[in-house]
Write a protein that holds these residues in place. Structure first.
Motif, PDB file in Angstrom:
ATOM      1  N   GLY A  78      70.660 140.552   2.945  1.00 16.55           N
ATOM      2  CA  GLY A  78      69.839 139.207   3.440  1.00 16.55           C
ATOM      3  C   GLY A  78      70.777 138.331   4.090  1.00 16.55           C
ATOM      4  N   VAL A  79      70.232 137.765   5.108  1.00 19.77           N
ATOM      5  CA  VAL A  79      71.074 136.694   5.720  1.00 19.77           C
ATOM      6  C   VAL A  79      70.531 135.229   5.601  1.00 19.77           C
ATOM      7  CG1 VAL A  79      72.339 135.998   7.809  1.00 19.77           C
ATOM      8  CG2 VAL A  79      72.283 138.533   7.326  1.00 19.77           C
ATOM      9  N   LEU A  80      71.162 134.403   4.940  1.00 21.41           N
ATOM     10  CA  LEU A  80      70.319 133.245   4.839  1.00 21.41           C
ATOM     11  C   LEU A  80      71.062 131.935   5.664  1.00 21.41           C
ATOM     12  CD1 LEU A  80      70.496 132.700   1.007  1.00 21.41           C
ATOM     13  CD2 LEU A  80      68.788 133.965   2.376  1.00 21.41           C
ATOM     14  N   LYS A  81      70.141 131.785   6.661  1.00 21.49           N
ATOM     15  CA  LYS A  81      70.650 130.775   7.643  1.00 21.49           C
ATOM     16  C   LYS A  81      70.195 129.508   7.727  1.00 21.49           C
ATOM     17  CE  LYS A  81      70.949 134.529  11.205  1.00 21.49           C
ATOM     18  NZ  LYS A  81      70.770 135.002  12.551  1.00 21.49           N
ATOM     19  N   ARG A  82      70.820 128.425   7.438  1.00 25.17           N
ATOM     20  CA  ARG A  82      70.468 127.038   7.397  1.00 25.17           C
ATOM     21  C   ARG A  82      71.617 126.214   7.590  1.00 25.17           C
ATOM     22  NH1 ARG A  82      65.173 125.222   6.647  1.00 25.17           N
ATOM     23  NH2 ARG A  82      64.904 127.205   7.425  1.00 25.17           N
ATOM     24  N   HIS A  83      72.692 126.726   7.091  1.00 25.81           N
ATOM     25  CA  HIS A  83      74.029 125.718   7.092  1.00 25.81           C
ATOM     26  C   HIS A  83      74.714 125.634   8.466  1.00 25.81           C
ATOM     27  CE1 HIS A  83      74.491 124.653   3.120  1.00 25.81           C
ATOM     28  NE2 HIS A  83      74.188 126.005   2.620  1.00 25.81           N
TER      29      HIS A  83
END
Lengths: 347, 448
Positions: free
Chosen positions: A268-273
Motif C-alpha cells: 500500500g502506498v499512502l500519498k499525502r505528504h
C-alpha cells in the motif's frame, strides 16, 4: 506546504483539538505513562518535562539533566518511572510523579543513544557506542555485551529476557540472563533503524542505501525491499504483526504480511505528504497509523489488512515532526516537533 | 517554514604526524567569534574549552551494491544529525580524519545523505602534508595520494625540515597531482585561520581569482633568478647545454618573496604563450618579452641586458641555470649572484598516476548531450575521478550552471546570470589515469 484533505474525507478529520505546550528545545523523545495520566517529554538541550495527560498542565520541568542533551528516553512498563539517556554518557532513572532522579548510571564515555525497558520491567538496556549493557530496576549492571563491529544504531526487547541490537551489517539477539549471543543475522548494509514484529518472528531494518531489509527469525530467510527515494529511518509494525509501515521519502509504504506476503505483493502506498516522512506510529487497535513529515504535517490513516489505506485526519505542527505517541487507550495522539512544540489531539 | 542556512563543514586530513592536531588547536584557540564543533577521530588530543569536541570512531559504511561512491561515514551521519537538533547551533563544523583515511567517504557523506545535505554544506577539504615525509608516503600508500588529490588547500607543513629546492620540487609534484588546490607553506601548522575555514572552495571563481592561469599547462619555465642591478649594461653568458636553444622572459621590478615570484610566474605563463622573438648572441634581450636564445654555435654565448635605473630583474628561464651554466656579469665582468633562486618543475618529470585536467571551451552546451556524456563518464570512470568542479554555459539558460562532484556524485545548480560576460565552459577534473583526450573530445561533442 500544508496537508489538505480531499472533500470525500471528513474535513476536520479525526484529530480534534486537545492541548499544546512548549519545551525548551527540539522535542526529541517522550512517552505516555500507563493509562495516559502523564506525558513526559525530553528536549535536545537536556530538559525533561511532565504534563498532565488530559489538560496539558505542567506537572514539573527539569533543565540540564544531561550535559549536551538527551538522546533517548523510555517509560517503565509500570508507568511510574522512566529512563533518560544522553550525550553525557549517562542513564538517569526518574520517578514520574516527583520528577526526581532516583539513580544515575555511568554507561560509558560515548553518547548513550538508545534505552529500552524489558516488557516485564525487570531490566533496562542501554547502548553506548559499540556496547550494550543491561541494568536491574535498581540501576545495578547485570550484563554487558562484547563490542559490536560498529556503533549500535537501535535496540529492542524481543521478549522479557532477549534483547535485539542493530548495527552496520548485523542484527544480534542476546539472551541477557545467560549472557550469550543467541542469533546473528547479517547483511551488508548500514542499518539505521529496527523494528520487531509483535509476534516476534520478523525483524525489519531501514538501511542507509534506501532499502528496508527484513528477516524471519524462524527460518533466517531474508528479503529486501528497495527503491525508496530516501533512507527509511521510520518503521512501525501494527500490533497484529500484519502491517509494516515504512517511511523513506514523501510516501508511506505499507507492506502486508498476510498470506505469503509481503514478498511478491504490491505494498500500500499512502500519498499525502509533500516532504519526507520522519516518524510513524500505529495505534494499538484498529489499524490506524499516524505519520509526520519534515514540513510538520501530521496525517492519520485508516488501513486495510492489505496495506492500502486512506487519510482520516490531518494537522500541521510548527516544526519538523519529530515523534508521535498514541495514548495507550488510542483516544489521543501526541506529536513532538523540532521547535519544541508538544501537541496533543483527541481522537 | 523557512530553510535555515546550511552550516559549513571543513574536512581536515593528513597523515599521522603531519600536524593536524596542532592546526586544530591553533584554530580553536584563535579569536574568530565562531562556535565550532569538532568531530575528532584521533582521540583526546584537542583540549580547548570553547569548542564542542566530539570523539567519534571513524565508521566507514559500504552499501550492499558494493559501489565505493556510495560509501559514507556512518558516525558523521549520526553525530551531525543529532547536533543539528539543538537550537543554539554552532556556526562551523571541523571534521578531523585519521591519518590513514580515504577522504572519499567523508566528502561523499555530504552529498549522499539527504538529511545531512539539507543541513550542512561541504566548504572545503584541507590536507596537511609533512614536507619531510610526504614523498615516501606518496610512494607507499593510496590514502596519502588521495588526501592530496581531494584537497582544496594543501598545507605544506614542517618546511623548516626541508631545503628550498626540495620544497619547490615537492610543491610542483603536488601541483601536478592537484591543480585545483591552493598550496600554503608553513613551519608549525602556523597558518591563518582563513586559509582553512570559509574557503568557499567549491566555488571555482575563487580558485580562478587566486590563480588565473591554473587551467593552463604547468609553468613552461624551470628556473627563476632574481638579480639586483644598478643602471648599466650586463652580459648574460651561457655555455653549451642539452638543447640548441632556450626561452626566457625577463621581468623588471621583480620582488623576492614567494608571493611576488608566483605573481610574476603567472604573468610569465602568458608571455610564454606568445610567439618568441629570436635574440642572437651579441644582441640585447628586451624586457618583458618572450625571447628565444639560439645556442647552437659552439662555446659560450653572450647576450646583453640594459637597465636604465636601479632595479631587480627576474629571469624566468626555460631550463635551469645550471644546465647552461648561466651567468649574469656586470660591465667589469664580475658575476652577479642572484639574490633569490627558485626552480619550477615542469609537469612531466613525475609520473604520478593521479593528475588534474581542465577543459576550457567557448560556446553553449546541449543539456541532454551533456547529461548523457557526464552520466556515462561517471558511471565508467567515477571510481577514478576524485573531484571535479566547474561551470557550464547551458543553451537556453541565462545563468551559469555551476557544479561540483566527488566520485560519481554530482551536484549542480544555476548561479549568477551571464550578463555581458562571454559564455564559456570551464571544467576541472582530478583523478587517476585521466584520459585527457577522450574527455576533451567527449565534452566538445556536447557543444551546440
Amino acid at each position: 506546504m500544508a496537508v489538505t484533505l480531499q472533500n470525500d474525507d471528513s474535513p476536520s478529520g479525526v484529530l480534534r483539538r486537545g492541548w499544546s505546550a512548549a519545551v525548551g528545545d527540539y522535542a526529541i523523545a517522550g512517552g505516555w505513562t500507563l493509562h495516559g495520566e502523564s506525558l513526559v517529554v525530553c528536549d535536545a538541550a537536556g530538559g525533561v518535562y511532565a504534563f498532565a495527560g488530559k489538560s496539558g498542565a505542567s506537572a514539573w520541568a527539569r533543565q540540564g539533566a544531561h550535559d549536551g542533551g538527551v538522546l533517548a528516553m523510555a517509560i517503565h512498563p509500570s508507568g511510574t518511572a522512566f529512563a533518560t539517556a544522553g550525550q553525557d554518557g549517562r542513564v538517569l532513572l526518574w520517578s514520574v510523579a516527583e520528577g526526581q532522579v532516583k539513580q544515575a548510571i555511568d554507561v560509558g564515555s560515548g553518547w548513550v543513544e538508545n534505552v529500552a525497558w524489558s516488557p516485564d520491567g525487570q531490566w533496562l538496556a542501554a547502548s553506548c557506542s559499540r556496547q550494550v549493557r543491561a541494568y536491574g530496576a535498581d540501576g545495578g549492571e547485570v550484563w554487558r555485551s562484547d563490542d559490536h563491529p560498529s556503533t549500535v544504531s537501535a535496540i529492542a526487547w524481543s521478549s522479557a529476557g532477549e534483547l535485539a541490537t542493530a548495527c552496520y551489517c548485523r542484527v544480534s539477539f542476546f539472551d541477557v540472563s545467560a549472557g550469550r549471543l543467541r542469533q546473528k543475522l547479517e547483511w551488508q548494509g548500514s542499518l539505521v533503524s529496527m523494528v520487531l514484529s509483535p509476534d516476534g518472528d520478523t525483524v525489519a531494518c531501514g538501511s542507509q542505501d534506501n532499502s528496508v531489509h527484513f528477516w524471519r527469525r524462524s527460518t533466517e530467510e531474508d528479503s529486501m525491499m528497495s527503491g525508496y527515494p530516501a533512507k527509511p529511518s521510520a518503521l512501525a509494525f501494527d500490533d497484529t504483526a500484519t502491517l509494516l509501515a515504512t517511511g523513506g521519502g514523501n510516501e508511506v509504504t505499507v507492506w502486508s504480511f498476510q498470506g505469503s506476503g509481503p514478498e511478491g505483493t504490491r505494498p500500500g502506498v499512502l500519498k499525502r505528504h509533500a516532504q519526507p516522512v520522519t516518524t510513524l506510529a500505529f495505534a494499538r487497535r484498529g489499524m490506524r497509523l499516524a505519520s509526520a513529515a519534515r514540513d510538520g504535517a501530521v496525517v492519520v490513516w485508516s488501513l486495510q489488512r492489505d496495506g492500502k489505506g486512506r487519510p482520516i485526519g490531518a494537522a500541521v505542527l510548527a516544526g519538523i515532526g519529530a515523534k508521535l505517541y498514541w495514548r495507550p487507550d488510542d483516544r489521543a495522539l501526541a506529536a513532538l516537533d523540532a521547535r519544541g512544540g508538544v501537541t496533543v489531539w483527541r481522537i | 517554514m523557512n530553510t535555515p542556512q546550511r552550516v559549513p563543514v571543513s574536512i581536515l586530513t593528513g597523515f599521522l604526524g603531519s600536524g593536524k592536531t596542532t592546526l586544530l588547536n591553533r584554530i580553536l584557540s584563535e579569536e574568530h567569534g565562531k562556535r565550532i564543533a569538532v568531530i575528532e577521530n584521533e582521540y583526546g588530543e584537542v583540549g580547548i574549552d570553547q569548542a564542542l569536541v566530539i570523539d567519534a570512531d571513524e565508521e566507514v559504511f559500504e552499501m550492499s551494491n558494493g559501489c565505493i561512491c556510495c560509501t559514507v561515514r556512518g558516525d558523521l551521519i549520526r553525530v551531525l544529525g543529532n547536533l543539528m537538533k539543538r537550537r543554539d547551533k554552532f556556526d562551523y563544523v571541523l571534521v578531523e580524519t585519521t591519518g590513514l583515511a580515504d577522504p572519499g567517504p567523508v566528502a561523499q557523506t555530504f552529498f549522499m545523505d539527504d538529511e545531512i545535505r539539507a543541513e550542512f554544506s561541504l566548504d572545503g577539504i584541507v590536507t596537511l602534508v609533512d614536507a619531510a615525509h610526504i614523498e615516501q608516503q606518496l610512494g607507499r600508500s593510496d590514502e596519502s595520494t588521495e588526501q592530496v588529490a581531494f584537497a582544496d588547500v594543501l598545507v605544506l607543513n614542517k618546511t623548516d625540515l626541508v631545503n628550498d629546492e626540495a620544497l619547490d620540487r615537492l610543491e610542483a609534484r603536488l601541483r601536478d597531482m592537484n591543480r585545483m588546490a591552493r598550496v600554503v607553506r608553513t613551519e608549525r601548522a602556523n597558518v591563518p585561520v582563513d586559509t582553512v575555514l570559509n574557503l568557499g572552495a567549491f566555488d571555482l571563481d575563487q580558485v580562478l581569482e587566486r590563480r588565473p592561469t591554473f587551467l593552463e599547462p604547468e609553468y613552461p619555465f624551470e628556473w627563476t633568478g632574481v638579480h639586483a642591478l644598478d643602471a648599466g649594461r650586463y652580459e648574460l653568458s651561457l655555455a653549451d647545454g642539452p638543447d640548441p636553444a632556450m626561452s626566457l622572459v625577463v621581468v623588471s621590478g621583480q620582488g623576492t618573496d614567494d608571493a611576488a615570484l608566483r605573481e610574476s610566474a603567472e604573468w610569465c605563463v602568458r608571455r610564454y604563450a606568445e610567439p618568441a622573438e629570436f635574440v642572437r648572441p651579441g644582441e640585447n634581450i628586451p624586457v618583458g618579452k618572450h625571447v628565444n636564445l639560439p645556442l647552437d654555435s659552439p662555446g659560450r654565448k653572450s647576450f646583453f641586458l640594459e637597465v636604465d635605473t636601479q632595479v631587480r630583474v627576474g629571469l624566468y628561464t626555460q631550463h635551469t641555470a645550471e644546465e647552461f651554466d648561466l651567468q649574469l656579469m656586470n660591465a667589469e665582468g664580475a658575476p652577479i649572484r642572484p639574490e633569490v633562486e627558485r626552480t619550477w618543475v615542469a609537469q612531466h618529470e613525475h609520473d604520478d598516476e593521479v593528475g588534474s585536467m581542465a577543459i576550457e571551451l567557448d560556446g553553449d552546451v546541449d543539456p541532454e548531450k551533456l547529461n548523457a556524456w557526464l552520466g556515462e563518464l561517471l558511471r565508467e570512470r567515477g571510481v577514478d575521478i576524485f573531484r571535479m568542479k566547474g561551470f557550464i554555459s547551458l543553451a537556453g539558460e541565462s545563468r551559469r550552471f555551476v557544479f561540483q562532484g566527488v566520485h560519481m556524485l554530482f551536484d549542480g545548480q544555476p548561479d549568477r546570470p551571464w550578463g555581458d560576460t562571454p559564455r564559456r565552459n570551464q571544467l576541472v577534473f582530478i583523478g587517476r589515469n585521466l584520459d585527457r583526450e577522450s574527455m576533451q573530445q567527449g565534452f566538445e561533442a556536447c557543444l551546440i
